[in-house]
Motif scaffolding. Structure first.
Motif, PDB file in Angstrom:
ATOM      1  N   PRO A   1      27.622 -47.961  -0.589  1.00 23.34           N
ATOM      2  CA  PRO A   1      27.517 -46.937   0.464  1.00 23.34           C
ATOM      3  C   PRO A   1      28.860 -46.229   0.618  1.00 23.34           C
ATOM      4  N   ILE A   2      28.818 -44.909   0.634  1.00 21.17           N
ATOM      5  CA  ILE A   2      30.066 -44.144   0.684  1.00 21.17           C
ATOM      6  C   ILE A   2      30.829 -44.411   1.983  1.00 21.17           C
ATOM      7  N   ASP A   3      30.104 -44.744   3.065  1.00 20.60           N
ATOM      8  CA  ASP A   3      30.774 -45.073   4.329  1.00 20.60           C
ATOM      9  C   ASP A   3      31.649 -46.321   4.175  1.00 20.60           C
ATOM     10  N   THR A   4      31.170 -47.304   3.406  1.00 19.79           N
ATOM     11  CA  THR A   4      31.946 -48.525   3.150  1.00 19.79           C
ATOM     12  C   THR A   4      33.191 -48.197   2.334  1.00 19.79           C
ATOM     13  N   PHE A   5      33.015 -47.383   1.299  1.00 21.62           N
ATOM     14  CA  PHE A   5      34.143 -46.966   0.461  1.00 21.62           C
ATOM     15  C   PHE A   5      35.163 -46.187   1.292  1.00 21.62           C
ATOM     16  N   PHE A   6      34.675 -45.261   2.130  1.00 16.72           N
ATOM     17  CA  PHE A   6      35.542 -44.449   2.977  1.00 16.72           C
ATOM     18  C   PHE A   6      36.333 -45.324   3.940  1.00 16.72           C
ATOM     19  N   HIS A   7      35.680 -46.335   4.512  1.00 15.31           N
ATOM     20  CA  HIS A   7      36.361 -47.252   5.421  1.00 15.31           C
ATOM     21  C   HIS A   7      37.519 -47.956   4.702  1.00 15.31           C
ATOM     22  N   LYS A   8      37.305 -48.362   3.472  1.00 12.89           N
ATOM     23  CA  LYS A   8      38.360 -49.039   2.710  1.00 12.89           C
ATOM     24  C   LYS A   8      39.515 -48.082   2.403  1.00 12.89           C
ATOM     25  N   ILE A   9      39.200 -46.829   2.117  1.00 13.10           N
ATOM     26  CA  ILE A   9      40.241 -45.822   1.867  1.00 13.10           C
ATOM     27  C   ILE A   9      41.077 -45.605   3.129  1.00 13.10           C
TER      28      ILE A   9
ATOM     29  N   GLN B   1      60.499 -44.941   0.664  1.00 11.36           N
ATOM     30  CA  GLN B   1      59.749 -43.824   1.236  1.00 11.36           C
ATOM     31  C   GLN B   1      59.241 -42.895   0.131  1.00 11.36           C
ATOM     32  N   GLN B   2      60.068 -42.637  -0.867  1.00  9.53           N
ATOM     33  CA  GLN B   2      59.643 -41.777  -1.975  1.00  9.53           C
ATOM     34  C   GLN B   2      58.509 -42.428  -2.760  1.00  9.53           C
ATOM     35  N   TYR B   3      58.567 -43.732  -2.905  1.00 10.87           N
ATOM     36  CA  TYR B   3      57.513 -44.450  -3.609  1.00 10.87           C
ATOM     37  C   TYR B   3      56.203 -44.360  -2.829  1.00 10.87           C
ATOM     38  N   ILE B   4      56.272 -44.532  -1.518  1.00  9.08           N
ATOM     39  CA  ILE B   4      55.074 -44.425  -0.676  1.00  9.08           C
ATOM     40  C   ILE B   4      54.516 -43.004  -0.719  1.00  9.08           C
ATOM     41  N   THR B   5      55.387 -42.011  -0.716  1.00  7.29           N
ATOM     42  CA  THR B   5      54.942 -40.619  -0.810  1.00  7.29           C
ATOM     43  C   THR B   5      54.185 -40.392  -2.113  1.00  7.29           C
ATOM     44  N   ARG B   6      54.649 -40.976  -3.197  1.00 10.25           N
ATOM     45  CA  ARG B   6      53.940 -40.854  -4.480  1.00 10.25           C
ATOM     46  C   ARG B   6      52.588 -41.567  -4.419  1.00 10.25           C
ATOM     47  N   ILE B   7      52.511 -42.673  -3.690  1.00 12.42           N
ATOM     48  CA  ILE B   7      51.225 -43.365  -3.524  1.00 12.42           C
ATOM     49  C   ILE B   7      50.256 -42.453  -2.765  1.00 12.42           C
ATOM     50  N   TYR B   8      50.729 -41.827  -1.688  1.00 14.04           N
ATOM     51  CA  TYR B   8      49.898 -40.875  -0.957  1.00 14.04           C
ATOM     52  C   TYR B   8      49.399 -39.774  -1.893  1.00 14.04           C
ATOM     53  N   GLY B   9      50.289 -39.269  -2.734  1.00 10.60           N
ATOM     54  CA  GLY B   9      49.921 -38.225  -3.687  1.00 10.60           C
ATOM     55  C   GLY B   9      48.828 -38.685  -4.632  1.00 10.60           C
TER      56      GLY B   9
ATOM     57  N   LEU C   1      46.503 -40.674  -3.919  1.00 11.31           N
ATOM     58  CA  LEU C   1      45.268 -40.840  -3.158  1.00 11.31           C
ATOM     59  C   LEU C   1      44.674 -39.517  -2.660  1.00 11.31           C
ATOM     60  N   THR C   2      45.327 -38.386  -2.963  1.00 11.95           N
ATOM     61  CA  THR C   2      44.828 -37.095  -2.459  1.00 11.95           C
ATOM     62  C   THR C   2      43.459 -36.730  -3.012  1.00 11.95           C
ATOM     63  N   SER C   3      43.039 -37.336  -4.112  1.00 10.14           N
ATOM     64  CA  SER C   3      41.699 -37.069  -4.651  1.00 10.14           C
ATOM     65  C   SER C   3      40.607 -37.434  -3.661  1.00 10.14           C
ATOM     66  N   PHE C   4      40.905 -38.352  -2.748  1.00 11.87           N
ATOM     67  CA  PHE C   4      39.910 -38.804  -1.783  1.00 11.87           C
ATOM     68  C   PHE C   4      39.869 -37.939  -0.527  1.00 11.87           C
ATOM     69  N   ASN C   5      40.713 -36.903  -0.457  1.00  6.87           N
ATOM     70  CA  ASN C   5      40.766 -36.057   0.739  1.00  6.87           C
ATOM     71  C   ASN C   5      39.441 -35.353   1.027  1.00  6.87           C
ATOM     72  N   ILE C   6      38.607 -35.157   0.020  1.00  7.93           N
ATOM     73  CA  ILE C   6      37.317 -34.492   0.242  1.00  7.93           C
ATOM     74  C   ILE C   6      36.424 -35.291   1.175  1.00  7.93           C
ATOM     75  N   LEU C   7      36.694 -36.587   1.309  1.00 10.15           N
ATOM     76  CA  LEU C   7      35.864 -37.443   2.161  1.00 10.15           C
ATOM     77  C   LEU C   7      36.193 -37.303   3.645  1.00 10.15           C
ATOM     78  N   PHE C   8      37.384 -36.796   3.967  1.00  8.46           N
ATOM     79  CA  PHE C   8      37.822 -36.716   5.358  1.00  8.46           C
ATOM     80  C   PHE C   8      37.270 -35.465   6.033  1.00  8.46           C
ATOM     81  N   LYS C   9      36.746 -35.639   7.232  1.00  4.67           N
ATOM     82  CA  LYS C   9      36.206 -34.512   7.990  1.00  4.67           C
ATOM     83  C   LYS C   9      37.334 -33.599   8.466  1.00  4.67           C
TER      84      LYS C   9
END
Length: 173
Positions: free
Chosen positions: A108-116, A144-152, A154-162
């Motif tokens: 279920p995409i809701d479960t996946f979204f919750h994990k993201i 901090q730079q390493y975390i910023t790269r991790i965020y980058g 994960l940007t593929s999942f931004n389509i899931l956010f309202k």
């Protein structure tokens, strides 16, 4: 300057006569007869018709609540409720292997979204803990730079956010 208490009556040159209904550390909240609720600076010019007795709490409940919420967001693992984009509500994520003889996996995409969102929230907590740590400044910057790269990543999942303000943000060019 002595603060006026809640219930004090004043006459303001612009808004007219009113009653102080709340006091914050910067403003009086005054309900004016002709103009409704307005906030005015503590040092505004007005005539005091009747000053109410009693001590004034210069921090409003809203200020205390806002501060408390900010502290909890900063230092806890508690995550806010983040809504999924409407078009994905009730949907499912299907992973199909390259080999057609193998079974696909549905989630279920809701479960996946919750994990993201949990990953995002835990990254934010990690950021706060790094900032508050005893690491030297260069160590903090490197992490901090390493975390910023991790965020980058994960940007593929931004389509899931309202809402856009909940999305991942990587390094800006």
């Amino acid at each position: 300057m002595k603060l006026l208490g809640i219930g004090s009556r004043i006459n303001h040159s612009e808004f007219g006569k009113g009653v102080i209904t709340n006091v914050t550390n910067q403003h009086y909240w005054v309900t004016f007869i002709e103009n409704g609720l307005e906030t005015i600076d503590l040092d505004s010019e007005f005539e005091i018709i009747e000053a109410a007795d009693g001590d004034v709490d210069t921090v409003s409940f809203f200020d205390v609540e806002s501060s408390f919420v900010n502290i909890l967001k900063k230092w806890s693992d508690a995550s806010e409720v983040v809504p999924i984009a409407d078009k994905y509500k009730g949907g499912k994520l299907i992973l199909e292997p390259g080999d057609a003889s193998l079974k696909s996996y549905e989630l279920p995409i809701d479960t996946f979204f919750h994990k993201i969102t949990m990953v995002r929230d835990r990254l934010r907590v990690m950021e706060q803990r790094i900032n508050a740590s005893d690491l030297d400044e260069q160590g903090k910057i490197d992490l901090q730079q390493y975390i910023t790269r991790i965020y980058g990543s994960l940007t593929s999942f931004n389509i899931l956010f309202k809402s856009e303000n909940h999305r991942f943000v990587g390094q800006k060019s």
